[in-house]
Design a protein around this motif. Structure first.
Motif, PDB file in Angstrom:
ATOM      1  N   UNK A  77       0.937  -1.228   0.093  1.00 44.91           N
ATOM      2  CA  UNK A  77       0.038   0.090   0.052  1.00 44.91           C
ATOM      3  C   UNK A  77       0.634   1.116  -0.193  1.00 44.91           C
ATOM      4  N   UNK A  78       0.601   2.067   0.887  1.00 42.91           N
ATOM      5  CA  UNK A  78       1.382   3.403   1.086  1.00 42.91           C
ATOM      6  C   UNK A  78       1.701   4.118   0.028  1.00 42.91           C
ATOM      7  N   UNK A  79       0.762   4.648  -0.835  1.00 46.41           N
ATOM      8  CA  UNK A  79       0.888   5.022  -2.221  1.00 46.41           C
ATOM      9  C   UNK A  79       1.696   6.477  -2.065  1.00 46.41           C
ATOM     10  N   UNK A  80       1.729   7.250  -1.119  1.00 44.41           N
ATOM     11  CA  UNK A  80       2.569   8.601  -0.893  1.00 44.41           C
ATOM     12  C   UNK A  80       4.010   7.967  -0.961  1.00 44.41           C
ATOM     13  N   UNK A  81       4.140   7.120  -0.022  1.00 51.01           N
ATOM     14  CA  UNK A  81       5.470   6.439   0.259  1.00 51.01           C
ATOM     15  C   UNK A  81       6.136   5.822  -1.128  1.00 51.01           C
ATOM     16  N   UNK A  82       5.385   5.199  -1.649  1.00 47.03           N
ATOM     17  CA  UNK A  82       5.827   4.420  -2.901  1.00 47.03           C
ATOM     18  C   UNK A  82       6.147   5.448  -4.064  1.00 47.03           C
ATOM     19  N   UNK A  83       5.315   6.748  -4.183  1.00 50.49           N
ATOM     20  CA  UNK A  83       5.628   7.736  -5.016  1.00 50.49           C
ATOM     21  C   UNK A  83       6.727   8.317  -4.648  1.00 50.49           C
ATOM     22  N   UNK A  84       7.170   8.597  -3.439  1.00 53.63           N
ATOM     23  CA  UNK A  84       8.137   9.415  -3.253  1.00 53.63           C
ATOM     24  C   UNK A  84       9.367   8.462  -3.341  1.00 53.63           C
ATOM     25  N   UNK A  85       9.482   7.176  -3.054  1.00 49.67           N
ATOM     26  CA  UNK A  85      10.663   6.374  -3.331  1.00 49.67           C
ATOM     27  C   UNK A  85      10.909   6.050  -4.899  1.00 49.67           C
ATOM     28  N   UNK A  86       9.772   6.215  -5.485  1.00 46.12           N
ATOM     29  CA  UNK A  86       9.913   5.859  -6.904  1.00 46.12           C
ATOM     30  C   UNK A  86      10.676   7.096  -7.620  1.00 46.12           C
ATOM     31  N   UNK A  87      10.431   8.373  -7.177  1.00 44.10           N
ATOM     32  CA  UNK A  87      10.875   9.518  -7.790  1.00 44.10           C
ATOM     33  C   UNK A  87      12.440   9.620  -7.220  1.00 44.10           C
ATOM     34  N   UNK A  88      12.936   8.977  -6.068  1.00 44.63           N
ATOM     35  CA  UNK A  88      14.211   8.670  -5.707  1.00 44.63           C
ATOM     36  C   UNK A  88      14.884   7.584  -6.171  1.00 44.63           C
ATOM     37  N   UNK A  89      14.238   6.800  -7.219  1.00 42.92           N
ATOM     38  CA  UNK A  89      14.820   5.505  -7.722  1.00 42.92           C
ATOM     39  C   UNK A  89      15.203   4.465  -6.777  1.00 42.92           C
ATOM     40  N   UNK A  90      14.483   4.221  -5.749  1.00 46.03           N
ATOM     41  CA  UNK A  90      14.947   3.375  -4.539  1.00 46.03           C
ATOM     42  C   UNK A  90      13.887   1.856  -4.782  1.00 46.03           C
ATOM     43  N   UNK A  91      12.926   1.975  -5.666  1.00 46.62           N
ATOM     44  CA  UNK A  91      12.096   0.641  -5.867  1.00 46.62           C
ATOM     45  C   UNK A  91      12.710  -0.311  -6.626  1.00 46.62           C
ATOM     46  N   UNK A  92      12.942  -1.533  -6.390  1.00 45.73           N
ATOM     47  CA  UNK A  92      13.610  -2.526  -7.246  1.00 45.73           C
ATOM     48  C   UNK A  92      12.783  -3.404  -8.114  1.00 45.73           C
ATOM     49  N   UNK A  93      11.658  -3.299  -7.523  1.00 40.94           N
ATOM     50  CA  UNK A  93      10.369  -4.324  -8.196  1.00 40.94           C
ATOM     51  C   UNK A  93       9.122  -3.955  -7.837  1.00 40.94           C
ATOM     52  N   UNK A  94       8.239  -3.515  -8.770  1.00 42.60           N
ATOM     53  CA  UNK A  94       6.930  -3.348  -8.702  1.00 42.60           C
ATOM     54  C   UNK A  94       6.020  -4.509  -8.977  1.00 42.60           C
ATOM     55  N   UNK A  95       5.289  -5.084  -7.964  1.00 38.79           N
ATOM     56  CA  UNK A  95       4.259  -6.092  -8.070  1.00 38.79           C
ATOM     57  C   UNK A  95       2.988  -5.588  -8.155  1.00 38.79           C
ATOM     58  N   UNK A  96       2.053  -5.525  -9.053  1.00 36.17           N
ATOM     59  CA  UNK A  96       0.930  -4.748  -9.291  1.00 36.17           C
ATOM     60  C   UNK A  96      -0.321  -5.651  -9.431  1.00 36.17           C
ATOM     61  N   UNK A  97      -1.098  -5.632  -8.728  1.00 34.02           N
ATOM     62  CA  UNK A  97      -2.294  -6.628  -8.965  1.00 34.02           C
ATOM     63  C   UNK A  97      -3.648  -5.756  -9.550  1.00 34.02           C
ATOM     64  N   UNK A  98      -3.908  -6.043 -10.838  1.00 35.87           N
ATOM     65  CA  UNK A  98      -4.951  -5.134 -11.379  1.00 35.87           C
ATOM     66  C   UNK A  98      -6.112  -5.732 -11.373  1.00 35.87           C
ATOM     67  N   UNK A  99      -7.002  -5.312 -10.636  1.00 32.77           N
ATOM     68  CA  UNK A  99      -8.315  -5.875 -10.736  1.00 32.77           C
ATOM     69  C   UNK A  99      -9.485  -5.557 -11.616  1.00 32.77           C
ATOM     70  N   UNK A 100     -10.153  -6.394 -12.280  1.00 30.22           N
ATOM     71  CA  UNK A 100     -10.958  -6.122 -13.255  1.00 30.22           C
ATOM     72  C   UNK A 100     -12.231  -5.188 -12.675  1.00 30.22           C
ATOM     73  N   UNK A 101     -12.136  -4.311 -12.500  1.00 34.43           N
ATOM     74  CA  UNK A 101     -13.286  -3.183 -11.842  1.00 34.43           C
ATOM     75  C   UNK A 101     -12.771  -1.915 -12.132  1.00 34.43           C
ATOM     76  N   UNK A 102     -13.779  -1.121 -12.373  1.00 32.13           N
ATOM     77  CA  UNK A 102     -13.514   0.347 -12.565  1.00 32.13           C
ATOM     78  C   UNK A 102     -14.683   1.140 -11.300  1.00 32.13           C
ATOM     79  N   UNK A 103     -14.046   1.733 -10.494  1.00 30.54           N
ATOM     80  CA  UNK A 103     -14.710   2.268  -9.394  1.00 30.54           C
ATOM     81  C   UNK A 103     -15.182   3.865  -9.641  1.00 30.54           C
ATOM     82  N   UNK A 104     -14.344   4.434 -10.670  1.00 34.57           N
ATOM     83  CA  UNK A 104     -14.989   5.828 -10.804  1.00 34.57           C
ATOM     84  C   UNK A 104     -14.236   6.889  -9.880  1.00 34.57           C
TER      85      UNK A 104
END
Length: 190
Positions: A129-156
């Motif tokens: 989770x922790x999207x704010x932290x994820x975005x911050x660390x992504x901008x600093x090139x600190x994430x080595x791997x992104x594992x994303x579960x894309x669910x077949x739903x649109x919540x709008x």
């Protein structure tokens, strides 16, 4: 300041940061009650592997507070997963909390610097989770791997995983689809 040459053997014992996220087709990540109808044993086993192959959790304050409130009560129902979740070390990015609980250590100073320091140590970190932290660390090139579960739903509506201004080029490392239609995608920085 001089550049330091890193021995390849040393790299194999340096920390790795893996981010795991639930998202809808329209990119919403918050309050994943929408994931319930699609979660199955396949995803449960995959999440268990994610947890057991890591040494510590890395969490933002909101995710930490939510997990800390929920997981101790869920241990009996979740067995080994719950025991592991409750017993493993947690590193938390927070500027407002002062009393660490639930095997937590609060990161000190600039979060990106603190995480970069953690990554010089042996072991791996799992960011849930922790999207704010994820975005911050992504901008600093600190994430080595992104594992994303894309669910077949649109919540709008709802908070998106990626913030405006976050940019990264990714390379597909793995993909598979559950029998309930969840696309599990693993990317690494390109």
């Amino acid at each position: 300041m001089t550049d330091r040459v890193v021995n390849p053997k040393e790299l194999s014992c340096m920390g790795k940061l893996v981010a795991v996220s639930y998202v809808t087709l329209d990119g919403v990540f918050e309050e994943p009650a929408w994931s319930g109808p699609y979660f199955n044993d396949e995803l449960g086993a995959w999440q268990e592997r994610n947890l057991h192959e890591t040494d510590a959790l890395l969490l933002g304050r909101r995710t930490y507070e939510g997990f800390k409130a929920a997981w101790p009560q869920m241990e009996a129902a979740t067995g080994e997963f719950g025991k592991r979740m409750n017993s493993m070390p947690k590193y938390v990015a927070t500027t407002s909390l002062t009393e660490p609980e639930w095997n937590a250590t609060f990161l000190q100073g600039e979060v990106a610097d603190a995480v970069a320091k953690l990554k010089t140590e042996p072991g791996s970190l799992l960011l849930n989770g922790s999207a704010d932290l994820l975005n911050h660390l992504t901008r600093h090139n600190l994430v080595d791997e992104y594992r994303i579960m894309v669910y077949p739903v649109v919540v709008g509506e709802g908070r998106k995983l990626w913030h405006d201004g976050t940019k990264i080029a990714l390379k597909l490392a793995d993909t598979w689809t559950t029998t309930t239609g969840v696309e599990v995608i693993t990317y690494v920085p390109a």
